[in-house]
Enzyme design. Structure first.
Site, mmCIF file in Angstrom:
data_model
loop_
_atom_site.group_PDB
_atom_site.id
_atom_site.type_symbol
_atom_site.label_atom_id
_atom_site.label_comp_id
_atom_site.label_asym_id
_atom_site.label_seq_id
_atom_site.Cartn_x
_atom_site.Cartn_y
_atom_site.Cartn_z
ATOM 1 N N CYS A 2 -19.099 66.538 38.041
ATOM 2 C CA CYS A 2 -19.687 67.754 38.593
ATOM 3 C C CYS A 2 -20.477 67.415 39.862
ATOM 4 O O CYS A 2 -21.084 66.356 39.949
ATOM 5 C CB CYS A 2 -20.626 68.487 37.652
ATOM 6 S SG CYS A 2 -19.847 68.974 36.117
ATOM 7 N N ARG A 27 -15.785 65.363 42.806
ATOM 8 C CA ARG A 27 -16.495 65.078 41.557
ATOM 9 C C ARG A 27 -16.046 65.960 40.393
ATOM 10 O O ARG A 27 -16.445 65.767 39.251
ATOM 11 C CB ARG A 27 -18.001 65.278 41.759
ATOM 12 C CG ARG A 27 -18.597 64.342 42.775
ATOM 13 C CD ARG A 27 -20.074 64.610 42.928
ATOM 14 N NE ARG A 27 -20.784 64.305 41.696
ATOM 15 C CZ ARG A 27 -21.243 63.115 41.371
ATOM 16 N NH1 ARG A 27 -21.083 62.105 42.189
ATOM 17 N NH2 ARG A 27 -21.891 62.918 40.242
ATOM 18 N N TRP A 76 -16.534 69.791 36.426
ATOM 19 C CA TRP A 76 -15.515 69.066 35.676
ATOM 20 C C TRP A 76 -15.898 69.261 34.223
ATOM 21 O O TRP A 76 -16.942 68.776 33.768
ATOM 22 C CB TRP A 76 -15.530 67.586 36.048
ATOM 23 C CG TRP A 76 -14.408 66.796 35.457
ATOM 24 C CD1 TRP A 76 -13.132 66.700 35.933
ATOM 25 C CD2 TRP A 76 -14.460 65.973 34.285
ATOM 26 N NE1 TRP A 76 -12.385 65.866 35.123
ATOM 27 C CE2 TRP A 76 -13.171 65.408 34.108
ATOM 28 C CE3 TRP A 76 -15.444 65.649 33.367
ATOM 29 C CZ2 TRP A 76 -12.856 64.555 33.054
ATOM 30 C CZ3 TRP A 76 -15.131 64.792 32.311
ATOM 31 C CH2 TRP A 76 -13.856 64.259 32.178
ATOM 32 N N ASN A 102 -25.393 68.598 36.001
ATOM 33 C CA ASN A 102 -24.344 67.584 35.909
ATOM 34 C C ASN A 102 -24.734 66.639 34.789
ATOM 35 O O ASN A 102 -25.784 65.999 34.864
ATOM 36 C CB ASN A 102 -24.252 66.830 37.246
ATOM 37 C CG ASN A 102 -23.404 65.570 37.138
ATOM 38 O OD1 ASN A 102 -22.505 65.494 36.306
ATOM 39 N ND2 ASN A 102 -23.695 64.591 37.975
ATOM 40 N N GLY A 103 -23.898 66.567 33.736
ATOM 41 C CA GLY A 103 -24.219 65.667 32.622
ATOM 42 C C GLY A 103 -24.008 66.351 31.295
ATOM 43 O O GLY A 103 -23.293 67.341 31.209
ATOM 44 N N GLU A 484 -2.257 47.604 38.088
ATOM 45 C CA GLU A 484 -2.852 48.499 39.081
ATOM 46 C C GLU A 484 -1.774 49.368 39.752
ATOM 47 O O GLU A 484 -1.984 50.562 39.975
ATOM 48 C CB GLU A 484 -3.640 47.674 40.121
ATOM 49 C CG GLU A 484 -4.234 48.446 41.288
ATOM 50 C CD GLU A 484 -5.214 49.558 40.894
ATOM 51 O OE1 GLU A 484 -5.568 49.691 39.724
ATOM 52 O OE2 GLU A 484 -5.568 50.346 41.797
ATOM 53 N N LYS A 488 -1.834 53.420 39.653
ATOM 54 C CA LYS A 488 -1.811 54.242 40.868
ATOM 55 C C LYS A 488 -0.713 55.277 40.769
ATOM 56 O O LYS A 488 -0.917 56.451 41.046
ATOM 57 C CB LYS A 488 -1.545 53.400 42.119
ATOM 58 C CG LYS A 488 -2.648 52.651 42.793
ATOM 59 C CD LYS A 488 -3.794 53.419 43.331
ATOM 60 C CE LYS A 488 -4.788 53.805 42.288
ATOM 61 N NZ LYS A 488 -5.937 52.946 42.078
ATOM 62 N N GLU A 491 -1.388 58.054 37.973
ATOM 63 C CA GLU A 491 -2.479 59.014 38.174
ATOM 64 C C GLU A 491 -2.200 60.016 39.288
ATOM 65 O O GLU A 491 -2.676 61.131 39.223
ATOM 66 C CB GLU A 491 -3.830 58.334 38.340
ATOM 67 C CG GLU A 491 -4.061 57.598 39.620
ATOM 68 C CD GLU A 491 -5.463 56.985 39.706
ATOM 69 O OE1 GLU A 491 -6.414 57.560 39.185
ATOM 70 O OE2 GLU A 491 -5.579 55.922 40.335
ATOM 71 N N HIS A 507 9.793 40.169 24.999
ATOM 72 C CA HIS A 507 9.207 40.393 23.677
ATOM 73 C C HIS A 507 9.215 41.871 23.290
ATOM 74 O O HIS A 507 8.469 42.288 22.406
ATOM 75 C CB HIS A 507 7.774 39.835 23.644
ATOM 76 C CG HIS A 507 7.732 38.355 23.883
ATOM 77 N ND1 HIS A 507 8.182 37.437 22.961
ATOM 78 C CD2 HIS A 507 7.361 37.640 24.978
ATOM 79 C CE1 HIS A 507 8.057 36.221 23.457
ATOM 80 N NE2 HIS A 507 7.562 36.318 24.689
ATOM 81 N N LYS A 606 -13.395 61.859 40.359
ATOM 82 C CA LYS A 606 -13.668 60.607 41.056
ATOM 83 C C LYS A 606 -14.642 59.731 40.284
ATOM 84 O O LYS A 606 -14.478 58.531 40.198
ATOM 85 C CB LYS A 606 -14.221 60.921 42.451
ATOM 86 C CG LYS A 606 -14.504 59.690 43.298
ATOM 87 C CD LYS A 606 -13.237 58.947 43.637
ATOM 88 C CE LYS A 606 -13.479 57.679 44.410
ATOM 89 N NZ LYS A 606 -12.288 56.791 44.321
HETATM 90 O O1 M6R Z 1 -16.451 54.370 39.910
HETATM 91 P P1 M6R Z 1 -15.766 53.359 39.047
HETATM 92 O O2 M6R Z 1 -15.193 52.225 39.821
HETATM 93 O O3 M6R Z 1 -16.657 52.858 37.928
HETATM 94 O O4 M6R Z 1 -14.572 54.130 38.359
HETATM 95 C C1 M6R Z 1 -13.753 53.507 37.419
HETATM 96 C C2 M6R Z 1 -12.492 54.290 37.170
HETATM 97 O O5 M6R Z 1 -12.804 55.573 36.699
HETATM 98 C C3 M6R Z 1 -11.634 54.411 38.429
HETATM 99 O O6 M6R Z 1 -11.289 53.160 38.947
HETATM 100 C C4 M6R Z 1 -10.341 55.193 38.123
HETATM 101 O O7 M6R Z 1 -9.534 54.464 37.254
HETATM 102 C C5 M6R Z 1 -9.611 55.532 39.420
HETATM 103 N N1 M6R Z 1 -9.151 56.885 39.379
HETATM 104 C C6 M6R Z 1 -8.423 54.668 39.660
HETATM 105 O O8 M6R Z 1 -7.755 54.974 40.834
#
Ligand code: M6R
Length: 611
Positions: A2, A27, A76, A102-103, A484, A488, A491, A507, A606
């Site tokens: 948020c 956010r 969010w 927010n929270g 990774e 990417k 997501e 395996h 984010k």
């Molecule tokens: O702000 P942070 O690095 O702690 O966030 C961790 C993950 O939420 C963040 O890396 C998330 O996996 C991204 N969307 C990946 O692209």
């Protein structure tokens, strides 16, 4: 999660709030809303809509509200589905108090029950709505006191901003764990979840600390502790980020802009961290190095992309320091009852510095007396402030939900930290160190070279963008790169993608291989290159469609691949920074072809500030 904005001053409030929300939309973006006090009227103007900020802007349809104080929110969802009713701001029974939050309020159900017995009627399913009602309940003519008392009755972690028609010249703010920064202007003041919302108006900011309450008028900010009402005097910090750094800079998406910023980020990190052929960590003084020299075990704790950086960090630390290193995702760390002692170092990696799971893991480590080191991008964030030591990654603001440049900066920082610790532990000589640092200097231009060739991925992308399942394989240092690459892709394109260690294919996962299965292979020069080549042969023999990331000039692996993307030849440890770049571009291009919302993929935010 948020985004919050608050304004008090002389400007027309609505545009200030909407512009602020635009910058904070990363956010959370399942609903948005604003509340302003209308000049000359004892009433609140409230507008909110389900969906992105654009929905709210179009519903407002250029409406003007005569107002110089207001609050706004981009949500969010945690408690209650995304809907107009659940969107913030929330108000009290008489529509005199408006709150954005927010929270999470952990005891909201109990507070709500109590308020219902006192005749309060609720319009939403949110935890937030209890705040204005509780303030209303406790208000006996002094709003600040009522706000303070209300917060004392709430459990959980949150940032709150509040306005009321009863005291129209004051904006109230409170922070516990979740971020809240105050912007200091001339004849105006601001509150926001992060500085990007404030940059058009001011560069002078005050980071509110946990359990501090602030009352903002247009000319003054008064901060005090929640419980003892002790006044706090804190000088504003000057923010150096340019406004341009927080915008798209001509690219169609923040993610692409951020991918292309990577040579600059790498160069900047190296310039800041290498001085006269030596590693320079501004926050490490003699006493820190003494403590580091005694470290017996390292834990690396983080989430998502930062976790993948951590997995590579383990290879680096174990190779260059020989200190046993364990890597865990933050959300599991506490629940494995980790055996952490005072002799251990816990490294927390986070772009935002606000990830709730990582904060919780950090607190667990702290309770066990371990030394904590934060590798964080956002200056002044919770993890950065609370850890014993911090190494900032200086990647600049990362807006795209998919982390790219922050990852590169995390890898570089971990690498330099591993070398630094290796020297302290006498595992690396000065000569080895200067050879490594010399090699490292080549990385920024190597990334530029990769970016120049980005179009070479287009043929593979065109052939594969409609596929629904992808496999990514790598070995050694580049096994986490495969993870990774898969993260990417999934997501931002919503295709299923899975990363495996190349040697694991036989395996189980190799059963998936047939002529329809795309496999992205990372096969750059390394200790395990020969083995990786065999793994590619095994999948090729079963007709897989192969896209390979390989070291420049490798003809052998080219023969096994449908497409090849070359990266410059570098040491294996450094190849982790290069091989991920084509994977970021691959994911981006697939997502764009599928018309996905690259910067704000569905269901994601984010900064994940709930556990
Ligand atoms: O702000 P942070 O690095 O702690 O966030 C961790 C993950 O939420 C963040 O890396 C998330 O996996 C991204 N969307 C990946 O692209």
């Amino acid at each position: 999660m948020c985004g919050i904005v608050g304004y008090i001053g002389y400007r027309n409030t609505l545009p200030v709030l909407l512009q602020g929300l635009e910058r904070l939309e990363y956010r959370g973006y399942d609903s948005a809303g604003v509340a302003c006090l209308e000049n000359g009227k004892k009433s609140l103007f409230v507008a909110k809509e389900k969906g992105k900020l654009a929905q709210l802007t179009s519903a407002l349809n250029g409406k003007t509200v005569s107002s110089t104080i207001g609050i706004a929110h981009t949500r969010w969802a945690t408690h209650g589905a995304p809907s107009r009713a659940n969107a913030h701001p929330h108000t009290d029974t008489k529509n005199r108090i408006a709150v954005v939050h927010n929270g999470i309020i952990e005891n909201f159900a109990e507070v709500k029950e109590f308020l219902k017995t006192r005749g309060h009627r609720f319009k939403s399913e949110t935890d937030t709505e209890v705040i204005p009602h509780l303030v209303e309940e406790l208000n006996h003519g002094d709003l600040e006191e009522a706000f303070r008392k209300a917060i004392q009755r709430l459990n959980g972690y949150f940032a709150i901003v509040m306005i009321s028609v009863d005291e129209p010249e004051k904006l109230f703010a409170f922070k516990r764990s979740n971020p809240l920064v105050l912007g200091v202007g001339k004849g105006e003041n601001f509150a926001a979840s992060d500085v990007t919302a404030l940059l058009p108006y001011t560069r002078r900011v005050i980071y509110l600390q946990d359990n501090e309450l602030a009352v903002l008028t247009k000319d003054h900010i008064h901060i005090s502790t929640l419980l003892h009402q002790k006044s706090i005097r804190r000088q504003p910090t000057e923010i150096k980020w340019t406004l341009d750094e927080a915008k798209k800079g001509g690219f169609p998406h923040y993610m692409l802009k951020e991918i292309f910023e990577q040579p600059h980020v790498a160069r900047q990190t190296l310039e800041k961290r290498i001085k006269q052929g030596k590693i320079y960590f501004d926050t490490f003084h003699q006493a820190v190095n003494k403590r580091l020299a005694k470290v017996k075990k390292v834990f690396i704790v983080s989430c998502g992309t930062a976790h993948h950086a951590g997995l590579i960090g383990r290879y680096m630390l174990e190779e260059y320091t020989r200190i046993p290193t364990e890597v865990q995702v933050s959300s599991e760390f506490r629940y494995t009852d980790p055996i952490v002692t005072r002799d251990d170092l816990v490294v927390l990696i986070s772009q935002s510095g606000e990830t709730a799971d990582t904060i919780a893991a950090f607190r667990e480590a702290k309770e066990n007396g371990a030394m904590t080191l934060a590798i964080v991008n956002v200056v002044g964030s919770t993890i950065a402030r609370e850890a014993d030591f911090v190494l900032y990654t200086h990647a600049g603001p990362e807006i795209g939900v998919a982390s790219t440049k922050a990852y590169i900066a995390q890898l570089l920082t971990l690498m330099l930290f591993a070398f630094h610790l290796g020297v302290i532990k006498k595992r690396i000589s000065q000569t080895t160190l200067s050879d490594l640092l010399k090699e490292l200097q080549k990385i920024p231009s190597a990334i530029t070279e990769i970016l120049k060739n980005e179009k070479q991925l287009d043929v593979a992308v065109k052939a594969l963008y409609q596929k629904k399942n992808f496999l990514f394989i790598g070995r050694g240092y580049n096994f986490p790169t495969a993870l990774e690459g898969a993260l990417k892709l999934k997501e931002i394109s919503y295709a299923h993608a899975h990363g495996y260690a190349g040697g694991e294919m036989k395996h189980g996962p190799i059963a998936l291989i047939d002529h329809t299965q795309p496999v992205i292979c990372i096969a750059s020069e390394s200790k395990t290159y020969g083995k990786m080549l065999s793994n590619i042969q095994e999948i090729k023999a079963r007709d897989a469609i192969v896209l390979t990331i390989a070291s420049k000039g490798d003809e052998q692996v080219k023969k096994l691949s449908n497409w090849i993307f070359y990266i410059p030849r570098v040491l294996e440890i450094f190849s982790t920074i290069l091989s991920v770049v084509p994977l970021q571009l691959f994911a981006y291009k697939i997502a764009v072809r599928n018309q996905r919302d690259v910067d704000q993929p569905r269901n994601l935010a984010k900064s994940v500030t709930v556990e």
